[in-house]
Design a protein around this motif. Structure first.
Motif, short mmCIF file in Angstrom:
data_model
loop_
_atom_site.label_atom_id
_atom_site.label_comp_id
_atom_site.label_asym_id
_atom_site.label_seq_id
_atom_site.Cartn_x
_atom_site.Cartn_y
_atom_site.Cartn_z
N ILE A 1 12.58 11.69 -41.69
CA ILE A 1 13.89 10.97 -42.16
C ILE A 1 14.96 11.75 -40.96
O ILE A 1 14.98 13.01 -41.08
CB ILE A 1 14.38 11.10 -43.58
N GLY A 2 15.75 11.10 -40.44
CA GLY A 2 16.52 11.83 -39.40
C GLY A 2 15.95 11.63 -37.91
O GLY A 2 16.71 12.20 -37.31
N GLN A 3 14.79 11.23 -38.01
CA GLN A 3 14.22 11.05 -36.37
C GLN A 3 13.50 9.80 -36.29
O GLN A 3 12.72 9.75 -35.80
CB GLN A 3 13.19 12.28 -36.45
N GLN A 4 14.49 8.84 -36.72
CA GLN A 4 13.95 7.59 -36.46
C GLN A 4 14.08 6.92 -35.19
O GLN A 4 14.92 7.33 -34.34
CB GLN A 4 14.71 6.78 -37.53
N ILE A 5 13.28 6.08 -34.78
CA ILE A 5 12.85 5.54 -33.27
C ILE A 5 13.80 4.32 -33.51
O ILE A 5 13.79 3.47 -34.31
CB ILE A 5 11.59 5.26 -32.87
N THR A 6 14.90 4.06 -32.43
CA THR A 6 15.58 3.12 -32.37
C THR A 6 15.08 2.05 -31.31
O THR A 6 15.58 0.80 -31.45
CB THR A 6 16.89 3.53 -32.12
N ALA A 7 14.39 2.50 -30.23
CA ALA A 7 13.99 1.64 -28.91
C ALA A 7 13.17 2.20 -28.35
O ALA A 7 12.70 3.46 -28.42
CB ALA A 7 15.12 1.28 -28.29
N PHE A 8 12.05 1.26 -27.57
CA PHE A 8 11.05 1.86 -26.66
C PHE A 8 11.30 1.31 -25.28
O PHE A 8 11.90 0.28 -25.09
CB PHE A 8 9.66 1.29 -27.16
N ASN A 9 10.95 2.10 -24.49
CA ASN A 9 11.08 1.75 -22.78
C ASN A 9 9.52 2.04 -22.20
O ASN A 9 9.34 3.04 -22.02
CB ASN A 9 11.90 2.45 -22.28
N PRO A 10 8.58 0.98 -22.04
CA PRO A 10 8.98 -0.13 -22.13
C PRO A 10 8.70 -1.04 -23.62
O PRO A 10 7.82 -0.13 -24.36
CB PRO A 10 7.93 -1.15 -21.43
N ASP A 11 9.38 -2.05 -23.95
CA ASP A 11 9.28 -2.59 -25.19
C ASP A 11 8.03 -3.31 -25.66
O ASP A 11 7.62 -3.46 -26.50
CB ASP A 11 10.64 -3.17 -25.75
N THR A 12 7.66 -4.12 -24.32
CA THR A 12 6.71 -4.99 -24.34
C THR A 12 5.54 -4.23 -23.82
O THR A 12 5.73 -4.14 -22.48
CB THR A 12 6.97 -6.40 -23.79
N LEU A 13 4.33 -4.38 -24.45
CA LEU A 13 3.16 -4.02 -23.77
C LEU A 13 1.94 -5.34 -23.60
O LEU A 13 2.02 -6.01 -24.30
CB LEU A 13 2.21 -3.30 -24.82
N TYR A 14 1.64 -5.44 -22.31
CA TYR A 14 0.75 -6.29 -21.78
C TYR A 14 -0.69 -6.08 -21.64
O TYR A 14 -0.89 -4.94 -21.02
CB TYR A 14 1.61 -6.96 -20.36
N PHE A 15 -1.39 -6.91 -21.65
CA PHE A 15 -2.92 -6.66 -21.80
C PHE A 15 -3.66 -7.77 -21.19
O PHE A 15 -3.27 -8.96 -21.02
CB PHE A 15 -3.56 -6.79 -23.34
N ASP A 16 -4.59 -7.23 -20.46
CA ASP A 16 -5.79 -8.04 -19.74
C ASP A 16 -6.96 -8.41 -20.62
O ASP A 16 -7.38 -7.38 -21.13
CB ASP A 16 -6.02 -7.71 -18.28
N PHE A 17 -7.40 -9.47 -20.74
CA PHE A 17 -8.78 -9.76 -21.58
C PHE A 17 -9.88 -10.29 -20.70
O PHE A 17 -9.77 -10.65 -19.54
CB PHE A 17 -8.29 -11.04 -22.64
N SER A 18 -11.13 -10.01 -21.45
CA SER A 18 -12.43 -10.58 -20.63
C SER A 18 -13.33 -10.30 -21.86
O SER A 18 -12.92 -10.28 -22.86
CB SER A 18 -12.78 -9.52 -19.58
N ASN A 19 -14.59 -11.06 -21.48
CA ASN A 19 -15.52 -11.32 -22.51
C ASN A 19 -15.87 -9.77 -23.30
O ASN A 19 -16.12 -8.94 -22.31
CB ASN A 19 -16.70 -11.93 -22.10
#
Length: 315
Positions: free
Chosen positions: A115-133
């Protein structure tokens, strides 16, 4: 240089002044550091609930910048604290899409923060992923060792690994290139008895790979070695024309090291000494060098007497 002389009253006033100044500065610092601030810290991503039917590869770094809301004291300590800050990211949504929005998980992330160390935002906020079999493969463990033995002691038989294989799960393109999985280095010094220990395997560096198990049981037979001497008959090889060849001597004396536990049972049947007649026919050798082509495992040849033999080819 002039020396300023102060009376007792003036010294008391000067002392009181500096005392008040220090207290005022301290009160100001305390007030400033008690205020709320937004500051940035690096957070390491720890993925959980990874997709079971889709292999993924993160397209960005495994660290993000997090904006944290806290007081000045917490901001100050964050600059000097070297502990790794970890954010647990839920990847369950990757079953049906190729990105994860961190801000959508802020509530559950902050439940694990003080408490008192809450995260308010991220940079980057969106994580992208590549997919394969996804592919599962059983591969052998590669044991890394750095072992020094006591004098006259050495490894006496094959090293046993339990298990000898690991199961690797991940993208087919990555799995196909993996031929073995390395262990951490087993470092031992002055070894004079059998070794039995559990050793960790090297950690997975890619977030889209998994390896099971994480460690292996290692058993190394160790014994004391001593020298033994045997007379071994020499076998002539590559006598393609079936010439009548006499060799002198017909036996050589072989000095070798062998473990004490196998000393009595080791005889000439464990060895094969050869001389190659092609060295005379094709290269004109006048004497033939003796080669030990078969010997007991983990034995070591010390010397062969003689190293070369004479021969006569009868026409």
């Amino acid at each position: 240089m002039a020396i300023i002389k102060l009376s007792a009253t003036e010294r008391r006033r000067l002392s009181a002044f500096f005392t008040c100044l220090v207290l005022a500065v301290g009160a100001w610092v305390f007030t400033v550091l008690s205020n709320s601030y937004n500051y940035t810290v690096k957070e390491v991503l720890n993925f959980r609930n990874t997709p079971q039917k889709r292999a993924f590869h993160s397209l960005q770094s495994d660290t993000v910048n997090a904006t944290v809301s806290g007081n000045g004291w917490q901001m100050l300590f964050s600059k000097v604290n070297r502990d790794v800050n970890v954010v647990s990211v839920d990847l369950r949504s990757l079953e049906y899409k190729s990105y994860v929005v961190l801000s959508s998980q802020l509530e559950q992330i902050n439940t694990k923060k003080e408490i008192g160390q809450q995260i308010t935002a991220f940079n980057p906020d969106t994580l992208y992923f590549d997919f394969s079999n996804r592919k599962v493969k059983r591969i052998p463990i590669q044991l890394n060792t750095d072992i020094r033995y006591k004098q006259q002691f050495a490894q006496a038989n094959n090293i046993m690994l339990n298990p000898a294989y690991v199961i690797v799960n991940g993208p087919a393109s990555v799995i196909d290139s993996i031929k073995s999985w390395p262990s951490d280095t087993l470092k031992l010094d002055s070894v004079g008895e059998p070794v039995s220990t559990r050793l960790n395997l090297q950690a997975v560096k890619e977030g889209n790979l998994s390896v099971f198990p994480k460690n292996v049981q290692v058993s190394i037979p160790v014994d004391e070695f001593t020298e033994k001497v045997l007379e071994i008959p020499v076998k002539l090889i590559n006598n393609h024309n079936y010439d009548d060849v006499k060799i002198f001597p017909q036996k050589v004396k072989v000095t070798f090291t062998i473990s004490l536990s196998r000393y009595a049972q080791t005889d000439e049947d464990f060895f094969e000494a050869t001389a190659d007649l092609d060295l005379w026919r094709k290269k004109g050798y006048k004497v033939l060098p003796v080669i030990i082509s078969k010997q007991p495992a983990y034995s070591k040849i010390v010397k062969i007497e003689p190293q070369n033999i004479d021969f006569i080819v009868k026409k």
